[in-house]
Design an enzyme around this catalytic site. Structure first.
Site, PDB file in Angstrom:
ATOM      1  N   ASP A   8     -32.550 -49.937 -69.479  1.00 15.40           N
ATOM      2  CA  ASP A   8     -32.132 -48.551 -69.041  1.00 15.40           C
ATOM      3  C   ASP A   8     -32.966 -47.740 -69.698  1.00 15.40           C
ATOM      4  O   ASP A   8     -33.673 -48.150 -70.946  1.00 15.40           O
ATOM      5  CB  ASP A   8     -30.572 -48.310 -69.449  1.00 15.40           C
ATOM      6  CG  ASP A   8     -30.544 -46.892 -69.200  1.00 15.40           C
ATOM      7  OD1 ASP A   8     -30.579 -46.197 -68.275  1.00 15.40           O
ATOM      8  OD2 ASP A   8     -29.743 -46.144 -70.317  1.00 15.40           O
ATOM      9  N   LEU A   9     -33.205 -46.650 -69.218  1.00 11.82           N
ATOM     10  CA  LEU A   9     -34.028 -45.584 -69.947  1.00 11.82           C
ATOM     11  C   LEU A   9     -33.439 -44.496 -71.004  1.00 11.82           C
ATOM     12  O   LEU A   9     -33.368 -44.596 -72.123  1.00 11.82           O
ATOM     13  CB  LEU A   9     -35.120 -44.531 -69.035  1.00 11.82           C
ATOM     14  CG  LEU A   9     -36.208 -45.177 -68.541  1.00 11.82           C
ATOM     15  CD1 LEU A   9     -37.003 -44.414 -67.758  1.00 11.82           C
ATOM     16  CD2 LEU A   9     -37.385 -45.899 -69.689  1.00 11.82           C
ATOM     17  N   ASP A  10     -32.721 -43.517 -70.168  1.00 15.07           N
ATOM     18  CA  ASP A  10     -31.941 -42.379 -70.982  1.00 15.07           C
ATOM     19  C   ASP A  10     -30.929 -42.895 -71.753  1.00 15.07           C
ATOM     20  O   ASP A  10     -29.981 -43.602 -71.538  1.00 15.07           O
ATOM     21  CB  ASP A  10     -31.518 -41.438 -69.966  1.00 15.07           C
ATOM     22  CG  ASP A  10     -32.707 -40.667 -69.389  1.00 15.07           C
ATOM     23  OD1 ASP A  10     -33.110 -39.844 -69.994  1.00 15.07           O
ATOM     24  OD2 ASP A  10     -32.942 -40.953 -68.256  1.00 15.07           O
ATOM     25  N   LYS A 213     -27.988 -50.743 -59.883  1.00 17.48           N
ATOM     26  CA  LYS A 213     -28.750 -51.572 -60.821  1.00 17.48           C
ATOM     27  C   LYS A 213     -28.504 -53.101 -60.631  1.00 17.48           C
ATOM     28  O   LYS A 213     -29.237 -53.956 -60.809  1.00 17.48           O
ATOM     29  CB  LYS A 213     -28.448 -51.164 -62.084  1.00 17.48           C
ATOM     30  CG  LYS A 213     -29.025 -49.880 -62.414  1.00 17.48           C
ATOM     31  CD  LYS A 213     -29.102 -49.396 -63.872  1.00 17.48           C
ATOM     32  CE  LYS A 213     -29.502 -47.952 -64.008  1.00 17.48           C
ATOM     33  NZ  LYS A 213     -29.510 -47.737 -65.507  1.00 17.48           N
ATOM     34  N   ASN A 239     -23.478 -46.084 -65.196  1.00 15.29           N
ATOM     35  CA  ASN A 239     -24.441 -46.695 -63.772  1.00 15.29           C
ATOM     36  C   ASN A 239     -25.096 -47.917 -64.410  1.00 15.29           C
ATOM     37  O   ASN A 239     -25.728 -48.433 -63.589  1.00 15.29           O
ATOM     38  CB  ASN A 239     -25.319 -45.571 -63.764  1.00 15.29           C
ATOM     39  CG  ASN A 239     -26.296 -45.192 -64.525  1.00 15.29           C
ATOM     40  OD1 ASN A 239     -25.869 -45.353 -65.967  1.00 15.29           O
ATOM     41  ND2 ASN A 239     -27.497 -44.890 -64.435  1.00 15.29           N
TER      42      ASN A 239
HETATM   43 CA    CA Z   1     -28.571 -44.226 -69.655  1.00 14.79          CA
END
Ligand code: CA
Length: 289
Positions: A8-10, A213, A239
């Site tokens: 994941d990024l954020d 995802k 998410n």
């Molecule tokens: Ca995140």
């Protein structure tokens, strides 16, 4: 043995300055040279992710828009699952009636109404004056993160999209008003054709029911002939649950909420402490065994 890792990024790969640290970049390269396919799995749009990696020599697979799209390392699209156009327009119509700030993640742009930022500034002032204990800096940081995305395109209203043939991959609604967010969640929760997820405190996001995802990770693992038991995933938010639950090895970030940590095999360090790098090295240690 782990052959693929979804990151994941954020709140996960990105630090508090919304950047990929040198340590995390090195760990990704290390994973790639040890035969692990690196996949970025994010709610962000693919062109936003490509922008983030533009100045690195890393070209990952990208699961974007919460799994609604998958892009190859060469930038070509491999998979897309759009919300039905009429369903999407009905959602946008409702969001506008309720004065929600929203973003539509499409093929080449993040489409958002002109007056959205004004709406959020008003909400932020209201939330701050109604609750003096709120950290205004935290609210401002949430806005900055939202606006720092790449590829915005502004519209007057959703009616500008009536004749479009663009894909509606992800619809993000954002509000500082908790009652408003709850109303939105209640409105769309349980809608037959939709997936609803939360990627951060002040939002909810909608995709086609066959987009998440986790579903995307499965599709990509099949494509790359990797058994799902040979995949790993790391994330910090709701998410991410769909991929954290199906991956052979899952790690929650140290900064994740307890509910996320409880669903994972392990908890790694926080995004401020290069938790992704820490997790990657723990995986490759097992490779060497
Ligand atoms: Ca995140």
């Amino acid at each position: 043995m782990i052959k693929m890792i979804a990151i994941d990024l954020d709140g996960t790969l990105l630090n508090e300055e919304n950047q990929v640290s040198k340590e995390n970049l090195e760990a990704i390269k290390y994973a790639q040279t040890h035969g692990i396919e690196v996949v970025i799995a994010t709610g962000r749009a693919h062109f936003d992710v490509q922008e983030i990696f533009k100045h690195t020599n890393i070209k990952p697979w990208i699961i974007a828009a919460n799994g609604a799209t998958i892009y190859q390392p060469n930038g070509e699209r491999f998979h897309a699952q759009s919300i039905n156009k009429q369903v999407a327009l009905d959602i946008l119509s409702w969001l506008e009636e309720e004065a929600f700030y929203y973003e539509v993640f499409s093929d080449h742009a993040i489409v958002t109404p002109q007056n959205g930022r004004e709406l959020l500034t008003i909400e932020m002032d209201r939330a701050a004056s109604a609750n003096p204990e709120l950290s205004v800096n935290e609210l401002k940081r949430a806005l900055e993160k939202q606006y720092s995305q790449f590829g915005f395109s502004f519209i007057e209203s959703y009616t500008d999209l009536l004749d479009t043939d663009m894909g509606f991959y992800n619809i993000l609604a954002f509000s500082f008003d908790e009652a408003k967010l709850s109303k939105g969640w209640a409105k769309f929760e349980g809608t037959q054709d939709l997936t609803i997820v939360k990627s951060a405190k002040h939002n909810f996001e909608l995709e086609h029911k066959n987009a998440s995802k986790g579903i995307a990770l499965n599709i990509l693992a099949n494509k790359l002939k990797v058994n799902i038991d040979e995949t790993a995933a790391v994330g910090d938010s709701f998410n991410d649950l769909s991929m954290l639950k199906i991956a052979g090895k899952s790690a929650a970030m140290g900064n994740a909420q307890q509910e996320i940590k409880d669903c994972c095999h392990e908890v790694t360090l926080s995004n401020k402490e290069n938790g992704v790098a820490h997790f990657i090295y723990s995986l490759t240690k097992e490779v060497k065994k």
